[in-house]
Design an enzyme around this catalytic site. Structure first.
Site: not given
Length: 262
Positions: A170, A174
């Site tokens: 993640y 991002k």
């Protein structure tokens, strides 16, 4: 004692007459809050989401409140280019054009790197970073051909800057969204389009509560200077700012929406 969140501010017609496409906009998270805030600010919206039932329910509620003509909806899996193109085509068909795009779709999960599978890694990257790429590409192709200003706002995360155990996929996705935002902004400036991002820390909504342990939520909340998590509408307010004329000289920026101390 945890302080109460502030009262939502009323709309000021900051987006009057503009059309916005918002991904992952069903339910009570940041996407849904953004759709509502945009409507409160006078925009027309096209909302997409991979969850068809939740999307129908969200669209029906928004139409009841803001008028059927101001809300269009279409199921959209951002990993599928054809579905992305169909979502953007709906903006032209239903509202006559496109002004703003909010790339909110993302996928999380928790796994230590030594146990993370290729499928876990690839799925998070494909939805979170790949989906933002596909939607930004579709947006810029259309905005390039239009007269007038256009805006893209991507949803990143403070985790793109800061480390957290179990979040390698993640965090990488991002951080990639932030880099994509910077590069896209340089290219889009050639035809008058701005591309920025928001980076929230902890915005609470029902789905997050389901997939996160109470212990981790308590730990993350403790890191916040205000002693509370953000409400989704508080993130949406910053997205409104980036989509409006108040940020007319900003592009390629990632704005932290966080009160984290560490």
């Amino acid at each position: 004692m945890t302080p109460n969140p502030p009262t939502p501010v009323p709309g000021h017609a900051l987006l009057a007459g503009r059309t916005a496409v918002i991904t992952a906009a069903a339910g009570a998270g940041i996407g849904g809050a953004t759709a509502r805030r945009f409507l409160e600010e006078g925009a027309r919206v096209v909302i997409g989401d991979a969850h068809a039932r939740r999307l129908r329910e969200s669209a029906a509620a928004l139409r009841d409140e803001f008028g059927a003509g101001n809300v269009a909806a279409l199921p959209c899996d951002v990993t599928d280019e054809d579905q992305v193109d169909a979502l953007f085509a709906l903006a032209a068909e239903h509202h006559g054009g496109l002004d703003i795009v909010v790339n909110n779709a993302g996928l999380g999960g928790t796994a230590d790197l030594v146990h993370m599978t290729d499928e876990q890694w690839s799925r998070v990257l494909d939805v979170t970073l790949g989906g933002t790429f596909r939607c930004t590409r579709a947006a810029l192709r259309r905005l390039k051909e239009q007269d007038g200003e256009g805006v893209v706002v991507n949803n990143a995360s403070v985790i793109g800057w800061r480390a957290q155990r179990g979040q390698a996929h993640y965090a990488a996705a991002k951080a990639g969204v932030m880099a994509l935002t910077r590069c896209a902004a340089l290219e889009a400036a050639d035809f008058g389009v701005r591309v920025n991002a928001v980076a929230p820390s902890l915005a609470m909504h029902p789905h997050l509560a389901k997939v996160t342990t109470p212990e981790l939520l308590a730990e993350l909340t403790e890191r916040e200077a205000f002693g509370r998590y953000a409400e989704p509408w508080e993130i949406a307010n910053v997205i409104v700012f980036l989509a409006s004329g108040y940020s007319s000289y900003m592009t390629g920026e990632t704005v932290s929406v966080s009160s984290q101390r560490a």
